[in-house]
Design an enzyme around this catalytic site. Structure first.
Site, PDB file in Angstrom:
ATOM      1  N   LEU A 164       0.837  -1.212   0.000  1.00 40.21           N
ATOM      2  CA  LEU A 164       0.000   0.000   0.000  1.00 40.21           C
ATOM      3  C   LEU A 164       0.866   1.254   0.000  1.00 40.21           C
ATOM      4  O   LEU A 164       2.008   1.244   0.458  1.00 40.21           O
ATOM      5  CB  LEU A 164      -0.962   0.006   1.194  1.00 40.21           C
ATOM      6  CG  LEU A 164      -0.406   0.011   2.620  1.00 40.21           C
ATOM      7  CD1 LEU A 164       0.147   1.347   3.029  1.00 40.21           C
ATOM      8  CD2 LEU A 164      -1.490  -0.417   3.583  1.00 40.21           C
ATOM      9  N   LYS A 165       0.277   2.325  -0.549  1.00 40.78           N
ATOM     10  CA  LYS A 165       0.961   3.631  -0.553  1.00 40.78           C
ATOM     11  C   LYS A 165       0.230   4.545   0.411  1.00 40.78           C
ATOM     12  O   LYS A 165      -1.010   4.634   0.351  1.00 40.78           O
ATOM     13  CB  LYS A 165       0.903   4.283  -1.944  1.00 40.78           C
ATOM     14  CG  LYS A 165       1.489   3.474  -3.066  1.00 40.78           C
ATOM     15  CD  LYS A 165       1.437   4.242  -4.385  1.00 40.78           C
ATOM     16  CE  LYS A 165       0.045   4.442  -4.950  1.00 40.78           C
ATOM     17  NZ  LYS A 165      -0.666   3.235  -5.364  1.00 40.78           N
ATOM     18  N   GLU A 166       0.963   5.224   1.269  1.00 36.50           N
ATOM     19  CA  GLU A 166       0.310   6.204   2.135  1.00 36.50           C
ATOM     20  C   GLU A 166      -0.381   7.241   1.251  1.00 36.50           C
ATOM     21  O   GLU A 166       0.130   7.618   0.201  1.00 36.50           O
ATOM     22  CB  GLU A 166       1.344   6.872   3.045  1.00 36.50           C
ATOM     23  CG  GLU A 166       1.850   5.917   4.105  1.00 36.50           C
ATOM     24  CD  GLU A 166       2.999   6.505   4.930  1.00 36.50           C
ATOM     25  OE1 GLU A 166       3.127   7.720   5.014  1.00 36.50           O
ATOM     26  OE2 GLU A 166       3.766   5.695   5.489  1.00 36.50           O
ATOM     27  N   LYS A 218       9.304  -7.547  -1.971  1.00 32.84           N
ATOM     28  CA  LYS A 218       9.047  -6.196  -1.470  1.00 32.84           C
ATOM     29  C   LYS A 218      10.268  -5.296  -1.660  1.00 32.84           C
ATOM     30  O   LYS A 218      10.168  -4.159  -2.137  1.00 32.84           O
ATOM     31  CB  LYS A 218       8.659  -6.273   0.010  1.00 32.84           C
ATOM     32  CG  LYS A 218       8.467  -4.938   0.679  1.00 32.84           C
ATOM     33  CD  LYS A 218       7.282  -4.167   0.115  1.00 32.84           C
ATOM     34  CE  LYS A 218       7.249  -2.756   0.667  1.00 32.84           C
ATOM     35  NZ  LYS A 218       6.166  -1.951   0.145  1.00 32.84           N
ATOM     36  N   ASN A 222      10.500  -1.929  -4.132  1.00 37.03           N
ATOM     37  CA  ASN A 222      10.847  -0.578  -3.669  1.00 37.03           C
ATOM     38  C   ASN A 222      12.177  -0.109  -4.248  1.00 37.03           C
ATOM     39  O   ASN A 222      12.348   1.071  -4.561  1.00 37.03           O
ATOM     40  CB  ASN A 222      10.876  -0.527  -2.138  1.00 37.03           C
ATOM     41  CG  ASN A 222       9.475  -0.286  -1.576  1.00 37.03           C
ATOM     42  OD1 ASN A 222       8.523  -0.165  -2.338  1.00 37.03           O
ATOM     43  ND2 ASN A 222       9.353  -0.220  -0.272  1.00 37.03           N
ATOM     44  N   PHE A 263       6.306   7.097 -12.134  1.00 32.69           N
ATOM     45  CA  PHE A 263       7.430   7.219 -11.209  1.00 32.69           C
ATOM     46  C   PHE A 263       8.673   7.801 -11.860  1.00 32.69           C
ATOM     47  O   PHE A 263       9.791   7.525 -11.442  1.00 32.69           O
ATOM     48  CB  PHE A 263       7.754   5.845 -10.585  1.00 32.69           C
ATOM     49  CG  PHE A 263       7.341   5.795  -9.149  1.00 32.69           C
ATOM     50  CD1 PHE A 263       6.007   5.683  -8.813  1.00 32.69           C
ATOM     51  CD2 PHE A 263       8.261   5.918  -8.129  1.00 32.69           C
ATOM     52  CE1 PHE A 263       5.607   5.682  -7.492  1.00 32.69           C
ATOM     53  CE2 PHE A 263       7.869   5.922  -6.806  1.00 32.69           C
ATOM     54  CZ  PHE A 263       6.541   5.799  -6.490  1.00 32.69           C
ATOM     55  N   TYR A 265       9.243  11.254 -12.297  1.00 30.60           N
ATOM     56  CA  TYR A 265       9.123  12.705 -12.117  1.00 30.60           C
ATOM     57  C   TYR A 265      10.330  13.210 -11.334  1.00 30.60           C
ATOM     58  O   TYR A 265      10.630  12.699 -10.257  1.00 30.60           O
ATOM     59  CB  TYR A 265       7.841  13.051 -11.360  1.00 30.60           C
ATOM     60  CG  TYR A 265       6.599  12.778 -12.161  1.00 30.60           C
ATOM     61  CD1 TYR A 265       6.131  13.711 -13.084  1.00 30.60           C
ATOM     62  CD2 TYR A 265       5.917  11.569 -12.025  1.00 30.60           C
ATOM     63  CE1 TYR A 265       5.012  13.449 -13.845  1.00 30.60           C
ATOM     64  CE2 TYR A 265       4.790  11.303 -12.788  1.00 30.60           C
ATOM     65  CZ  TYR A 265       4.347  12.244 -13.694  1.00 30.60           C
ATOM     66  OH  TYR A 265       3.245  11.981 -14.456  1.00 30.60           O
ATOM     67  N   CYS A 274       9.809   4.336   3.744  1.00 28.03           N
ATOM     68  CA  CYS A 274      10.105   3.057   3.086  1.00 28.03           C
ATOM     69  C   CYS A 274      11.305   3.106   2.144  1.00 28.03           C
ATOM     70  O   CYS A 274      12.287   2.397   2.372  1.00 28.03           O
ATOM     71  CB  CYS A 274       8.866   2.565   2.340  1.00 28.03           C
ATOM     72  SG  CYS A 274       7.545   2.082   3.469  1.00 28.03           S
ATOM     73  N   LYS A 337       5.112  13.230   0.942  1.00 28.88           N
ATOM     74  CA  LYS A 337       4.354  13.249  -0.312  1.00 28.88           C
ATOM     75  C   LYS A 337       2.923  13.662   0.019  1.00 28.88           C
ATOM     76  O   LYS A 337       2.533  13.649   1.203  1.00 28.88           O
ATOM     77  CB  LYS A 337       4.383  11.891  -1.000  1.00 28.88           C
ATOM     78  CG  LYS A 337       3.645  10.798  -0.257  1.00 28.88           C
ATOM     79  CD  LYS A 337       3.621   9.552  -1.117  1.00 28.88           C
ATOM     80  CE  LYS A 337       2.824   8.459  -0.442  1.00 28.88           C
ATOM     81  NZ  LYS A 337       2.692   7.277  -1.258  1.00 28.88           N
TER      82      LYS A 337
HETATM   83  N1  LIG Z   1       4.201   3.032   5.757  1.00 21.86           N
HETATM   84  C1  LIG Z   1       4.076   2.466   4.566  1.00 21.86           C
HETATM   85  O1  LIG Z   1       3.646   3.094   3.605  1.00 21.86           O
HETATM   86  C2  LIG Z   1       4.463   1.031   4.375  1.00 21.86           C
HETATM   87  C3  LIG Z   1       4.061   0.365   3.204  1.00 21.86           C
HETATM   88  C4  LIG Z   1       4.420  -0.969   3.049  1.00 21.86           C
HETATM   89  C5  LIG Z   1       5.181  -1.605   4.016  1.00 21.86           C
HETATM   90  N2  LIG Z   1       5.564  -0.927   5.127  1.00 21.86           N
HETATM   91  C6  LIG Z   1       6.332  -1.644   6.139  1.00 21.86           C
HETATM   92  O2  LIG Z   1       5.445  -2.000   7.204  1.00 21.86           O
HETATM   93  C7  LIG Z   1       6.118  -1.932   8.464  1.00 21.86           C
HETATM   94  C8  LIG Z   1       5.374  -0.980   9.378  1.00 21.86           C
HETATM   95  O3  LIG Z   1       5.431   0.317   8.838  1.00 21.86           O
HETATM   96  P1  LIG Z   1       4.513   1.503   9.402  1.00 21.86           P
HETATM   97  O4  LIG Z   1       4.786   2.671   8.530  1.00 21.86           O
HETATM   98  O5  LIG Z   1       3.119   1.015   9.575  1.00 21.86           O
HETATM   99  O6  LIG Z   1       5.174   1.694  10.846  1.00 21.86           O
HETATM  100  P2  LIG Z   1       4.690   2.646  12.024  1.00 21.86           P
HETATM  101  O7  LIG Z   1       5.910   3.152  12.674  1.00 21.86           O
HETATM  102  O8  LIG Z   1       3.673   3.624  11.520  1.00 21.86           O
HETATM  103  O9  LIG Z   1       3.929   1.667  13.024  1.00 21.86           O
HETATM  104  C9  LIG Z   1       4.562   0.672  13.770  1.00 21.86           C
HETATM  105  C10 LIG Z   1       3.778   0.472  15.052  1.00 21.86           C
HETATM  106  O10 LIG Z   1       4.259  -0.700  15.721  1.00 21.86           O
HETATM  107  C11 LIG Z   1       4.158  -0.476  17.113  1.00 21.86           C
HETATM  108  N3  LIG Z   1       4.971  -1.475  17.813  1.00 21.86           N
HETATM  109  C12 LIG Z   1       6.317  -1.530  17.930  1.00 21.86           C
HETATM  110  N4  LIG Z   1       6.688  -2.623  18.628  1.00 21.86           N
HETATM  111  C13 LIG Z   1       5.543  -3.270  18.966  1.00 21.86           C
HETATM  112  C14 LIG Z   1       5.268  -4.479  19.690  1.00 21.86           C
HETATM  113  N5  LIG Z   1       6.251  -5.237  20.196  1.00 21.86           N
HETATM  114  N6  LIG Z   1       3.988  -4.849  19.843  1.00 21.86           N
HETATM  115  C15 LIG Z   1       2.990  -4.099  19.349  1.00 21.86           C
HETATM  116  N7  LIG Z   1       3.191  -2.956  18.641  1.00 21.86           N
HETATM  117  C16 LIG Z   1       4.457  -2.550  18.458  1.00 21.86           C
HETATM  118  C17 LIG Z   1       4.587   0.968  17.261  1.00 21.86           C
HETATM  119  O11 LIG Z   1       4.179   1.521  18.478  1.00 21.86           O
HETATM  120  C18 LIG Z   1       3.906   1.618  16.046  1.00 21.86           C
HETATM  121  O12 LIG Z   1       2.620   2.106  16.375  1.00 21.86           O
HETATM  122  C19 LIG Z   1       7.549  -1.509   8.135  1.00 21.86           C
HETATM  123  O13 LIG Z   1       8.347  -2.653   8.020  1.00 21.86           O
HETATM  124  C20 LIG Z   1       7.420  -0.821   6.787  1.00 21.86           C
HETATM  125  O14 LIG Z   1       8.600  -0.895   6.040  1.00 21.86           O
HETATM  126  C21 LIG Z   1       5.218   0.368   5.330  1.00 21.86           C
END
Ligand SMILES: NC(=O)c1ccc[n+]([C@@H]2O[C@H](COP(=O)([O-])OP(=O)(O)OC[C@H]3O[C@@H](n4cnc5c(N)ncnc54)[C@H](O)[C@@H]3O)[C@@H](O)[C@H]2O)c1
Length: 459
Positions: A164-166, A218, A222, A263, A265, A274, A337
């Site tokens: 997913l993309k934020e 993944k 990326n 992608f 730009y 990420c 973004k």
């Molecule tokens: N953000 C994105 O767009 C995106 C997209 C695809 C993949 N990812 C991947 O997904 C993963 C999460 O990314 P995110 O952006 O959601 O992270 P985030 O930092 O927004 O959220 C992580 C959460 O995990 C919690 N946490 C940490 N340790 C914990 C534990 N032991 N038990 C319960 N909760 C715990 C933190 O408090 C936090 O709320 C990463 O590996 C990232 O690379 C992110």
């Protein structure tokens, strides 16, 4: 199915809510009590379009709940999705401490809970632990070992990277281009396929593969996207050096179907939570396996250089040296973004830090990222309530994020508010010709600057 999402961040909260929306019973677990309190009061701790309403609807229907109670959350689940952060450590390696801490908790909860009996109808089925966090190849094995250290009961492992993309996360999860599932046994693959079937009704594929390949998909995705961004930025820099125009070059190049226009730009380089860390993690996987990832090393370096080059343009305009000292700079866009409040690794932060170091004062405006910015920059900068409000008496505007509202601003009002009509556009939002006609000095990326006498506005 009864599901627990571990980590209620951008990934865990969105995917958990969408899984609840298809009828699953979802518990979102986090160690951050503040986040869970907000969610239990119907407030999303992150900005993601459409998410609040979806959370409230599914929570009200009793399918979505939020807790910090690990034991309860793990014991009740048939499937546990690990969605905690995997930031870079100081060497650029993926820091697995959150993943492994969650794994240890899962092991203890499994051990203390009722045992599985292996799987037929009416029997208690062994839990599936799914790693959704982006992790280096081999991490599933480490997770499995960390769980096994606390329990001898049966559980199954799977890898299910998230794409997913934020900013478009709900749509991306509900209508994925593909779902990737890595397993080492067919039964686990089948159970996860069942879970995802409602999301691929239009025929998009679910790829079930081995775990290392799923983990790698993944990073490869990326790394490819980051490479495209660094590639076009490098071409944009060549355009600047040789007086070509990246817009024209893009058009000519991207009409080739083999290349495409996604992608590609030019701008301030990639940021966010990420791409930077995932490119670094690939580089470190290469180092650890003696398979150097030379191309990705260059992708990273080009990305760093892109910000430096843009800052150098600003510096040069103000005469270098102490030229920026005492100047006031307006910044449009803080989020890395549009569509998100995420400021992790945002180019805007690097730029604002740089301006502050040089003695400038910064007034920033972002439609949604003010709060997340305050957590990083505190009151080192000031914040405006709207776009034109960030321009009062400024010596220049720097555009960092391509939010829609910056695409057709009221230029007359902007110019009237500014002390000097100077724009540094890190997103190429405006036409240089239009800027010239309106009397702005205008610098963008990969295009000839519009220079001339900045009109001193006196404001
Ligand atoms: N953000 C994105 O767009 C995106 C997209 C695809 C993949 N990812 C991947 O997904 C993963 C999460 O990314 P995110 O952006 O959601 O992270 P985030 O930092 O927004 O959220 C992580 C959460 O995990 C919690 N946490 C940490 N340790 C914990 C534990 N032991 N038990 C319960 N909760 C715990 C933190 O408090 C936090 O709320 C990463 O590996 C990232 O690379 C992110």
């Amino acid at each position: 199915m009864r599901i627990t999402m571990v980590g209620t961040g951008y990934v865990g909260l969105v995917t958990g809510t969408c899984l609840a929306n298809t009828g699953n019973d979802v518990t979102c677990l986090d160690i951050d009590q503040g986040k869970i309190d907000k969610l239990n009061n119907g407030i999303s701790p992150i900005y993601e379009p459409g998410l609040d309403e979806l959370i409230q609807r599914n929570a009200a229907a009793g399918r979505l709940s939020f807790t910090t109670d690990k034991v309860k959350a793990y014991q009740s689940a048939e499937i546990v999705f690990i969605c905690v952060g995997t930031p870079s450590d100081e060497r650029g390696h993926a820091d697995l401490r959150y993943v492994l801490a969650a794994s240890a908790d899962i092991g203890k909860a499994i051990e203390a809970g009722p045992g599985a009996t292996g799987g037929g109808d009416g029997e208690r089925r062994a839990k599936i632990v799914v790693v959704k966090s982006t992790v280096p190849v081999g991490t599933n094995q480490k997770v499995s070992a960390a769980i096994s250290a606390s329990t001898s009961k049966t559980f199954y492992m799977a890898s299910n990277p998230e794409f997913l993309k934020e900013g478009a996360a709900i749509n991306d999860f509900n209508k994925p281009d593909r779902v990737v599932i890595g397993v080492s046994d067919k039964g686990t693959g089948d159970r996860l396929r069942d879970l995802y079937e409602p999301f691929v009704r239009q025929g998009n594929p679910i790829f079930v593969m081995d775990i290392p390949s799923a983990e790698m998909v993944k990073y490869a995705s990326n790394a490819m996207l980051a490479t495209k961004i660094s590639f076009i930025n490098e071409i944009a820099n060549l355009c600047e050096s040789y007086g070509a125009d990246i817009d024209e070059v893009r058009r000519g190049m991207c009409s080739d179907k083999r290349i495409g226009n996604q992608f590609l730009y030019p701008g301030l380089g990639y940021g966010g939570s990420c791409f930077p860390k995932d490119v670094l993690a690939c580089i470190s996987m290469g180092e650890l396996s003696n398979t150097p990832a030379r191309l990705l090393e260059a992708v990273h370096e080009v990305n760093q250089r892109q910000r430096d080059a843009f800052m150098a343009k600003i510096d040069k305009h103000f005469g270098g040296g102490a030229g920026l000292s005492g100047k006031k700079i307006g910044v449009w866009g803080i989020a890395f973004k549009p569509g998100t409040d995420d400021v992790r690794e945002a180019p805007s932060i690097t730029l604002m830090e740089y301006l502050l170091e040089r003695g400038a004062a910064v007034v920033a405006y972002d439609p949604v990222a003010e709060q997340t910015c305050r957590e990083v920059m505190a009151d080192k900068i000031s914040y405006a309530k709207d776009a034109v409000g960030a321009l009062a008496g400024v010596d220049a505007l720097v555009v960092c994020t391509d939010w829609d509202e910056f695409k057709y601003p009221d230029f007359e009002a902007a110019k009237a508010a500014m002390k000097s009509a100077v724009i540094f556009d890190g997103r190429n939002l405006y036409r240089p010709e239009q800027m010239r006609e309106m009397g702005f000095i205008y610098h963008s990326v990969g295009r000839r600057p519009v220079v001339g006498e900045a009109v001193e506005q006196g404001g």
